[in-house]
Every structure is written in structure tokens, then in C-alpha cells.
Scaffold this motif. Structure first.
Motif, PDB file in Angstrom:
ATOM      1  N   GLY A 265       0.844  -1.192   0.000  1.00 18.66           N
ATOM      2  CA  GLY A 265       0.000   0.000   0.000  1.00 18.66           C
ATOM      3  C   GLY A 265       0.875   1.236   0.000  1.00 18.66           C
ATOM      4  N   GLY A 266       0.372   2.303  -0.599  1.00 16.33           N
ATOM      5  CA  GLY A 266       1.174   3.521  -0.644  1.00 16.33           C
ATOM      6  C   GLY A 266       0.367   4.743  -1.031  1.00 16.33           C
ATOM      7  N   TYR A 267       0.993   5.894  -0.847  1.00 21.01           N
ATOM      8  CA  TYR A 267       0.379   7.163  -1.246  1.00 21.01           C
ATOM      9  C   TYR A 267       1.483   8.101  -1.708  1.00 21.01           C
ATOM     10  CZ  TYR A 267      -2.227  11.544  -1.111  1.00 21.01           C
ATOM     11  OH  TYR A 267      -2.812  12.737  -1.454  1.00 21.01           O
ATOM     12  N   ASN A 268       1.262   8.757  -2.855  1.00 20.41           N
ATOM     13  CA  ASN A 268       2.206   9.730  -3.410  1.00 20.41           C
ATOM     14  C   ASN A 268       1.501  11.058  -3.636  1.00 20.41           C
ATOM     15  OD1 ASN A 268       4.210   7.716  -3.649  1.00 20.41           O
ATOM     16  ND2 ASN A 268       3.436   7.109  -5.652  1.00 20.41           N
ATOM     17  N   TYR A 269       2.148  12.145  -3.207  1.00 20.13           N
ATOM     18  CA  TYR A 269       1.565  13.463  -3.440  1.00 20.13           C
ATOM     19  C   TYR A 269       2.672  14.464  -3.747  1.00 20.13           C
ATOM     20  CZ  TYR A 269      -1.135  17.732  -2.949  1.00 20.13           C
ATOM     21  OH  TYR A 269      -1.738  18.937  -3.198  1.00 20.13           O
ATOM     22  N   ALA A 270       2.484  15.264  -4.797  1.00 19.29           N
ATOM     23  CA  ALA A 270       3.416  16.332  -5.146  1.00 19.29           C
ATOM     24  C   ALA A 270       2.647  17.490  -5.757  1.00 19.29           C
ATOM     25  CB  ALA A 270       4.476  15.832  -6.124  1.00 19.29           C
ATOM     26  N   LYS A 271       3.081  18.712  -5.442  1.00 13.90           N
ATOM     27  CA  LYS A 271       2.395  19.903  -5.934  1.00 13.90           C
ATOM     28  C   LYS A 271       3.395  20.985  -6.296  1.00 13.90           C
ATOM     29  CE  LYS A 271      -1.224  23.210  -4.627  1.00 13.90           C
ATOM     30  NZ  LYS A 271      -2.187  23.599  -3.563  1.00 13.90           N
ATOM     31  N   ASN A 272       3.161  21.630  -7.419  1.00 14.29           N
ATOM     32  CA  ASN A 272       3.919  22.816  -7.807  1.00 14.29           C
ATOM     33  C   ASN A 272       3.258  24.017  -7.139  1.00 14.29           C
ATOM     34  OD1 ASN A 272       4.974  25.122  -9.158  1.00 14.29           O
ATOM     35  ND2 ASN A 272       5.486  23.871 -10.932  1.00 14.29           N
ATOM     36  N   HIS A 273       3.909  24.595  -6.148  1.00 13.62           N
ATOM     37  CA  HIS A 273       3.296  25.657  -5.363  1.00 13.62           C
ATOM     38  C   HIS A 273       3.311  27.007  -6.076  1.00 13.62           C
ATOM     39  CE1 HIS A 273       2.592  23.478  -1.542  1.00 13.62           C
ATOM     40  NE2 HIS A 273       3.545  22.697  -2.021  1.00 13.62           N
ATOM     41  N   GLU A 278      -1.413  20.148  -9.001  1.00 19.64           N
ATOM     42  CA  GLU A 278      -1.083  18.867  -8.394  1.00 19.64           C
ATOM     43  C   GLU A 278      -0.401  17.993  -9.437  1.00 19.64           C
ATOM     44  OE1 GLU A 278      -4.628  17.139  -6.787  1.00 19.64           O
ATOM     45  OE2 GLU A 278      -4.306  18.041  -4.812  1.00 19.64           O
ATOM     46  N   LEU A 279       0.862  17.666  -9.204  1.00 17.86           N
ATOM     47  CA  LEU A 279       1.613  16.851 -10.141  1.00 17.86           C
ATOM     48  C   LEU A 279       1.346  15.368  -9.929  1.00 17.86           C
ATOM     49  CD1 LEU A 279       5.004  18.764  -9.855  1.00 17.86           C
ATOM     50  CD2 LEU A 279       3.160  19.135 -11.502  1.00 17.86           C
ATOM     51  N   THR A 280       1.120  14.978  -8.673  1.00 19.90           N
ATOM     52  CA  THR A 280       0.823  13.595  -8.314  1.00 19.90           C
ATOM     53  C   THR A 280      -0.100  13.587  -7.106  1.00 19.90           C
ATOM     54  OG1 THR A 280       2.979  12.822  -9.091  1.00 19.90           O
ATOM     55  CG2 THR A 280       1.781  11.384  -7.582  1.00 19.90           C
ATOM     56  N   ASN A 281      -1.143  12.775  -7.161  1.00 22.55           N
ATOM     57  CA  ASN A 281      -2.037  12.589  -6.015  1.00 22.55           C
ATOM     58  C   ASN A 281      -2.700  11.229  -6.190  1.00 22.55           C
ATOM     59  OD1 ASN A 281      -3.829  12.673  -3.915  1.00 22.55           O
ATOM     60  ND2 ASN A 281      -4.877  14.540  -4.551  1.00 22.55           N
ATOM     61  N   GLU A 282      -2.103  10.200  -5.573  1.00 19.44           N
ATOM     62  CA  GLU A 282      -2.555   8.856  -5.883  1.00 19.44           C
ATOM     63  C   GLU A 282      -2.376   7.895  -4.717  1.00 19.44           C
ATOM     64  OE1 GLU A 282       0.009   8.473  -9.214  1.00 19.44           O
ATOM     65  OE2 GLU A 282       1.581   7.425  -8.097  1.00 19.44           O
ATOM     66  N   TYR A 283      -3.322   6.964  -4.611  1.00 19.80           N
ATOM     67  CA  TYR A 283      -3.231   5.830  -3.694  1.00 19.80           C
ATOM     68  C   TYR A 283      -2.831   4.607  -4.507  1.00 19.80           C
ATOM     69  CZ  TYR A 283      -5.831   8.679  -0.317  1.00 19.80           C
ATOM     70  OH  TYR A 283      -6.234   9.673   0.547  1.00 19.80           O
ATOM     71  N   LEU A 284      -2.066   3.712  -3.901  1.00 19.48           N
ATOM     72  CA  LEU A 284      -1.611   2.510  -4.575  1.00 19.48           C
ATOM     73  C   LEU A 284      -1.876   1.285  -3.706  1.00 19.48           C
ATOM     74  CD1 LEU A 284       1.542   4.408  -5.185  1.00 19.48           C
ATOM     75  CD2 LEU A 284       0.614   3.249  -7.166  1.00 19.48           C
ATOM     76  N   ASP A 304      -5.883   7.352  -9.078  1.00 13.84           N
ATOM     77  CA  ASP A 304      -5.428   8.718  -9.352  1.00 13.84           C
ATOM     78  C   ASP A 304      -6.494   9.716  -8.913  1.00 13.84           C
ATOM     79  OD1 ASP A 304      -4.323  11.076 -10.399  1.00 13.84           O
ATOM     80  OD2 ASP A 304      -3.408   9.985 -12.055  1.00 13.84           O
ATOM     81  N   GLN A 305      -6.151  10.573  -7.936  1.00 10.04           N
ATOM     82  CA  GLN A 305      -7.113  11.494  -7.348  1.00 10.04           C
ATOM     83  C   GLN A 305      -7.158  12.866  -8.023  1.00 10.04           C
ATOM     84  OE1 GLN A 305      -9.029  10.165  -4.541  1.00 10.04           O
ATOM     85  NE2 GLN A 305      -8.031   8.492  -5.657  1.00 10.04           N
ATOM     86  N   ARG A 306      -6.351  13.091  -9.038  1.00  8.86           N
ATOM     87  CA  ARG A 306      -6.344  14.391  -9.716  1.00  8.86           C
ATOM     88  C   ARG A 306      -7.604  14.551 -10.573  1.00  8.86           C
ATOM     89  NH1 ARG A 306      -1.770  14.465 -13.389  1.00  8.86           N
ATOM     90  NH2 ARG A 306      -2.203  12.238 -13.500  1.00  8.86           N
TER      91      ARG A 306
END
Length: 321
Positions: A265-273, A278-284, A304-306
């Protein structure tokens, strides 16, 4: 990692050793994922085959030093007309034991040592950092990603510490003037590891530069009971004097059972402020079953939550040799 663990020693005599290793894999992707992997399928699932092939060797120079060499390629079968060979690792160097290891060529940078703790999925994951690519790469602005050619790497372990530094030489292919990366980690006796790293790349014309730093922590060993990991990083890509600020983090967990089953299980999140994108917003989620130590099946699902993004899934068989 599984391929390297199952490497077959072809020759070993008088201080010389030569190993061959690799893997063959076939995936069933849904239509969204198959498009990403090169298939033209738009409205149905598809099979996609790939392989890796590697050789590595060492030879004793004297009682203290060994010469090292490694070459590994990814081979794409389906998803392209005739298949392609992409170099993953091509390097040679020296192993001086307590003095450390010196490598020259193409491989992962020292900075990846910090990011690797959350890079545990077979298919996806590790998508909230500049090195291995955000899900929305077009809005990220990062130019120097992935493994690098032309490196000089020094790595050593002392006590519980492991340190590594990299110098990346000029590469006209991506307009690189020079780069350097560094990492330092400490492994505690109770199974936890913490690490910190940074990297900086300067372009030849000064119009595309990049700076990154990251911290990570992990507990346990993948494949043995419970493994937990977390990573936070910041990237500042610069284009024509305009610097952006990207922040991201990754979480990963692996639970391995004694009956050959493993769950991820995992979660990734990245954002260009600066652009508020939102560059990445996902559960795995993933599951893996090991028929043997070198043959297993796995399934992974990416939520993918975007906005307007679609979920992806795959079923796969992988044989390692």
C-alpha cells in the motif's frame, strides 16, 4: 532487486567472478495504463511483454582491491514495432573494501539512495519526486531525471553510516554542464534507517538548472514481515531565471506473510506551489504471490485522485533468473 538476487554465477576461479541475471515479464494492462506503456489500445485491455538482461563481474587486483563491471538493459518486446534496448546500468570501477567503492558510468545517483526506501512497487509508485518523474511531468519543469550517464561515484559504509557522493559530467544530450549529488543514511540496530540527500544540476546555457533535497525513514526489510517507509522532498527547477517550488512526499508499506503472499500500500503526493498544480495525487494497492523465489504473480491498482484522471491497474507474471 529480485533479478540481482537470483543471478547465476557462470564463472568463478582465481579471484574472478562472472554472473548473468535478468527477468522476463508479461502484463495485462487496462486501457489507460496500456496507452502509457506504448500500446495503441484505447478501448480495451492489452498484454505487454518486457525483459531485462544483465551481466556483472569482478576480478581481484590484489588482496585489498577488486575491479568491478556491470551492464544491464531493459528490452521492450510488445508495445513497439521491433523492440528496443534501453541501458539501465553501464559502469566499471573499483571495490577497495574498507576504503570504499569507486564507480564510473551510468547508474542511479547517490540521491536515489534516499528515495529508494519508498520505491517498493513492481509497477508504479515513487512518483512524487523529480528523479523518477511526477505523474504530471508536463507541469513539473524538471529536466534532469532518472539514472545519469557519465558519473563518478564514491560510496562507503562506516559503522551504521552509509555515505555516497556523485559527480555528473557534461552531457550534450540534455544540455547538462555539470551536476553533483550526495546522500547519507544511518541504520539503527532495531531495524530503522534514516537518510538525507541533495542534488544540483547546472545546464550548459544556464537556462535550465535544478536543485533538490530529500529526507527519508524506513523500518524493517521488504519481504520480511512488516516494512514501512516515508520520504519527503523539495525540488526547485529553474527555467530562464524563473525558479519553481515543488514539494512532495511518498508513503509505502509492505506486509509479507509466511505463505508466500505479500501486500503493498502507498500514497504519493506532489504539488507545484508556484502554479498551484497537483503533479501527483494517488493511492496505490498491490498484492503479490511467490510461486518460488524467482517466479511470482502480482496485481497493482493506482487510484489517481487528480481532476479528470483515470485509475490504472495491471496483472502480471514475472520470472527472474
Amino acid at each position: 532487486a529480485a533479478s540481482a538476487a537470483n543471478a547465476a554465477t557462470v564463472y568463478e576461479k582465481d579471484g574472478q567472478k562472472f554472473d548473468v541475471y535478468g527477468r522476463a515479464q508479461v502484463n495485462l494492462y487496462n486501457d489507460v495504463a496500456s496507452g502509457v506503456n506504448g500500446s495503441s489500445a484505447e478501448d480495451h485491455s492489452t498484454f505487454d511483454g518486457s525483459a531485462r538482461l544483465g551481466v556483472k563481474g569482478s576480478t581481484a587486483i590484489n588482496d585489498s582491491w577488486k575491479a568491478l563491471g556491470r551492464a544491464e538493459w531493459k528490452v521492450t518486446g510488445e508495445g513497439s514495432e521491433n523492440g528496443t534496448f534501453d541501458a539501465r546500468h553501464i559502469y566499471a570501477g573499483f571495490d577497495g573494501g574498507q576504503v570504499g567503492t569507486f564507480l564510473f558510468g551510468r547508474t542511479d545517483t547517490a540521491y536515489y539512495d534516499v528515495l529508494a526506501v519508498t520505491d517498493v512497487f513492481n509497477e508504479w509508485g515513487s512518483a512524487a519526486n523529480s528523479t523518477w518523474g511526477y505523474r504530471d511531468t508536463a507541469a513539473a519543469g524538471a529536466d534532469f531525471t532518472g539514472r545519469q550517464d557519465g558519473q563518478a561515484i564514491y560510496r562507503n559504509t562506516f559503522g551504521g553510516f552509509t555515505g555516497s557522493v556523485t559527480y555528473v559530467s557534461a552531457r550534450k544530450a540534455n544540455d547538462l554542464d555539470y551536476g553533483y549529488t550526495a546522500s547519507l543514511s544511518y541504520a539503527f540496530d532495531f531495524g530503522a534507517t534514516v537518510g538525507v540527500g541533495s542534488q544540483k544540476f547546472n545546464s550548459e546555457d544556464g537556462l535550465k538548472d535544478q536543485k533538490d533535497w530529500a529526507v527519508s525513514a524506513s523500518y524493517g526489510v521488504v519481504g520480511k514481515d512488516l516494512y514501512l517507509a516515508a520520504m519527503y522532498n523539495e525540488s526547485k527547477p529553474e527555467t530562464a531565471g524563473i525558479e519553481q517550488s515543488i514539494k512532495g512526499y511518498e508513503l509505502a508499506a509492505v506486509y509479507s506473510l509466511a505463505n508466500n503472499w505479500g501486500f503493498l500500500g502507498g500514497y504519493n503526493y506532489a504539488k507545484n506551489h508556484d502554479t498551484d498544480v497537483e503533479l501527483t495525487n494517488e493511492y496505490l494497492l498491490g498484492a503479490q504471490y511467490n510461486f518460488t523465489s524467482n517466479f511470482y504473480a502480482y496485481s497493482e491498482y493506482l487510484f489517481d485522485q487528480r481532476d479528470d484522471a483515470k485509475n490504472e491497474w495491471t496483472l502480471a507474471l514475472q520470472y527472474n533468473f
